[in-house]
Design an enzyme around this catalytic site. Structure first.
Site, PDB file in Angstrom:
ATOM      1  N   GLU B 199       0.860  -1.185   0.000  1.00  0.00           N
ATOM      2  CA  GLU B 199       0.000   0.000   0.000  1.00  0.00           C
ATOM      3  C   GLU B 199       0.893   1.231   0.000  1.00  0.00           C
ATOM      4  O   GLU B 199       1.968   1.208   0.596  1.00  0.00           O
ATOM      5  CB  GLU B 199      -0.845   0.053   1.284  1.00  0.00           C
ATOM      6  N   ILE B 202       0.878   6.886   3.258  1.00  0.00           N
ATOM      7  CA  ILE B 202       0.412   8.273   3.152  1.00  0.00           C
ATOM      8  C   ILE B 202       1.025   9.074   4.291  1.00  0.00           C
ATOM      9  O   ILE B 202       0.785   8.791   5.461  1.00  0.00           O
ATOM     10  CB  ILE B 202      -1.128   8.329   3.138  1.00  0.00           C
ATOM     11  N   GLU B 274     -11.323   1.113  10.079  1.00  0.00           N
ATOM     12  CA  GLU B 274     -10.167   1.998  10.230  1.00  0.00           C
ATOM     13  C   GLU B 274      -9.899   2.756   8.936  1.00  0.00           C
ATOM     14  O   GLU B 274      -9.954   2.174   7.847  1.00  0.00           O
ATOM     15  CB  GLU B 274      -8.923   1.172  10.609  1.00  0.00           C
ATOM     16  N   ARG B 291     -14.053  -7.304  15.645  1.00  0.00           N
ATOM     17  CA  ARG B 291     -14.002  -7.687  17.062  1.00  0.00           C
ATOM     18  C   ARG B 291     -14.095  -6.430  17.929  1.00  0.00           C
ATOM     19  O   ARG B 291     -14.124  -5.327  17.414  1.00  0.00           O
ATOM     20  CB  ARG B 291     -12.679  -8.381  17.352  1.00  0.00           C
TER      21      ARG B 291
END
Lengths: 70, 453
Positions: B199, B202, B274, B291
């Site tokens: 990924e 950032i 998230e 969870r």
């Protein structure tokens, strides 16, 4: 002969050298795992690996000899 | 539901027992040899030894835990966080044994637990994701090619990872080359799969997440957001709710995206979506935790609800206690401090015996604690000793109250990160609420500068 000792209790995650290998100062010879964290064990001096005293998966205590250099 | 087995340890086991007791639900604890003297073992109505200290030989032994649950005639298993909480196979085995799993169904866990699949699911639901690979990366050559396309720095992540484990930031091609095999090995060791993906990292971003809840009747609500940008080793240290310095527009976008994400997988029970929020408040989906989370208490403080109670109610087959989003009100500001057994400057682990444990005495401050005085923090599990949760009408008051309370705490026998909290609470970017995920790194760099001087 120089003994590289464990600075904390943990499991041996990887052994990165073999007996007979030449290692340089700062080279990572082993990686320990403690409290979900990887801790590299670096050679404090240059030398040849004479003995490996712990295998991957072993549990070691603080002060245990991990690798002996000559 | 009259009897619940808690397949976890430490503070979260104690926390779940507390709510069960209040609801009149009997509790069963399981523990390893290393944890025999832990408070949760004594607090539970029944406790059973499951094996030696290493987690693979104790808390991860799903079938043995289920066998105890069957033998003890429990109605449900609460997995806590970590350990087996996001293991879809375990959930299937629990249900096959005729026991309720307090959490979402196996299919949802599977879908969201595999980060690559989660990315694809979110893209289909029009939830923006961080630029990265849509498939697993198998060779270093492919990783290098893809990283060059998305641009450095990149995050190399275990597809099945979580809790900050199995992810590494790579600044350049050389770092990627050094880390690739290590992350794959780690992924295999911790999560049983060596699938990894990339990924874009950032920079100057905030880590903001939204607590969501769903039931079996299609109701899905959110319980506002938490800012978890104070992290070391990609693990959270201080969290707060609500997030400071976030525009109402971005906040609304986060809530909408989180609820859409939960709806896309027909989500049931407690979950957290998230996000990474960049400098221009562009939001990107990061992952969904299927969870209860470590930082759930701050949400409880600002909403006034007991999320473990909600989990139990939903698992019982009841509708959400509050189904109407408009009824859920935000009250004040809450901060959580994770007290870890580690060096406060290097963050290196510091296992050992707690010779003194003074966690303060203020009825207005919540402390979710896992250890007793003279207890041992062993190298086998994570370093979390305790959580201090501070709630006040405003953020400024919460910070002041935290500073005063944290200064009274005293833990001896091992190193803890208590001094680190004071440092961060005095950081200008923290005080202003403008801090990003680089706050700890910046603090470390500044410290090194001072040492050189």
């Amino acid at each position: 002969m120089t003994q590289l000792k464990s600075t904390m209790a943990g499991s041996v995650f990887t052994v990165n050298v073999n007996v007979g290998d030449d290692v340089e100062v700062g080279q990572v010879v082993m990686v320990l795992e403690s409290m979900k964290m990887e801790i590299p064990v670096e050679a404090e001096v240059a030398g040849k690996v004479a003995e490996i005293n712990a295998n991957a998966g072993d549990f070691v205590n603080e002060g245990d000899v991990l690798v002996t250099l000559e | 539901m009259k009897k619940v087995l808690i397949a976890n340890r430490g503070e979260i086991a104690s926390r779940i027992i507390k709510t069960c007791k209040r609801l009149g639900v009997e509790t069963v604890a399981v523990y390893s040899e290393a944890d025999a003297e832990m408070p949760f073992v004594k607090e539970a109505d029944h406790a059973f030894l499951i094996g030696p200290p290493p987690i693979q030989q104790s808390y991860l032994k799903g079938q043995e835990i289920i066998d105890i649950a069957i033998r003890e005639n429990v109605d449900a298993i609460h997995p806590g966080y970590g350990i087996l909480s996001e293991n879809a196979m375990f959930v299937e085995q629990v249900q096959k044994a005729g026991i309720i799993f307090i959490g979402p169904d196996a299919t949802t866990i599977q879908k969201m637990g595999d980060k690559i699949e989660a990315r694809q699911t979110m893209q289909e639901a029009s939830v923006p994701v961080v630029p990265g690979t849509d498939d697993g990366v198998t060779s270093l050559e492919d990783a290098k090619r893809i990283a060059a396309e998305i641009g450095y720095p990149v995050m190399l992540k275990a597809s099945a990872g979580g809790g900050g484990v199995g992810m590494v930031r790579c600044e350049d091609e050389q770092a990627l080359g050094q880390q690739f095999d290590s992350v794959k090995n780690r992924a295999k060791m911790y999560f049983g799969s060596d699938a990894v993906f990339l990924e874009k990292f950032i920079t100057n971003a905030r880590h903001i997440e939204v607590q969501v809840f769903g039931d079996y009747y299609g109701n899905i609500v959110h319980l506002f957001e938490r800012n978890c940008s104070v992290q070391r080793r990609n693990q959270k240290v201080i969290e707060e709710s609500p997030s400071p310095s976030l525009s109402e527009e971005a906040r609304a976008q986060l809530f909408e995206a989180a609820v859409n994400a939960a709806k896309a997988v027909n989500y049931k029970n407690a979950g957290t979506v998230e996000f990474i929020v960049d400098e221009s408040e562009q939001i990107y989906f990061l992952e969904m935790n299927t969870r209860l989370q470590v930082e759930h208490p701050i949400t409880e403080e600002v909403t006034g609800y007991d999320l473990v109670e909600w989990q139990i109610e939903v698992a019982r087959g009841n509708e959400l206690p509050v189904k109407d989003q408009q009824q859920i009100k935000l009250n004040g500001h809450a901060l959580e401090f994770r007290v870890y057994a580690e060096d406060p400057k290097t963050f290196m682990p510091s296992p050992g015996e707690i010779t003194k444990l003074d966690l303060g005495h203020d009825e207005d401050i919540r402390v979710d604690n896992g250890y007793a005085e003279n207890g041992k923090v062993t190298p086998f599990y994570d370093p979390l000793i305790s959580k201090v949760i501070v709630h006040a009408p405003t953020r400024e008051e919460a910070i002041e109250k935290s500073k005063a309370y944290l200064s009274t705490l005293n833990i001896e026998g091992l190193k803890t990160n208590l001094p680190f909290f004071t440092e961060i609470l005095n950081e200008e970017s923290f005080i202003q609420g403008t801090y990003t995920t680089s706050i700890v790194e910046d603090w470390l760099t500044a410290q090194k500068g001072e040492t050189v001087k």
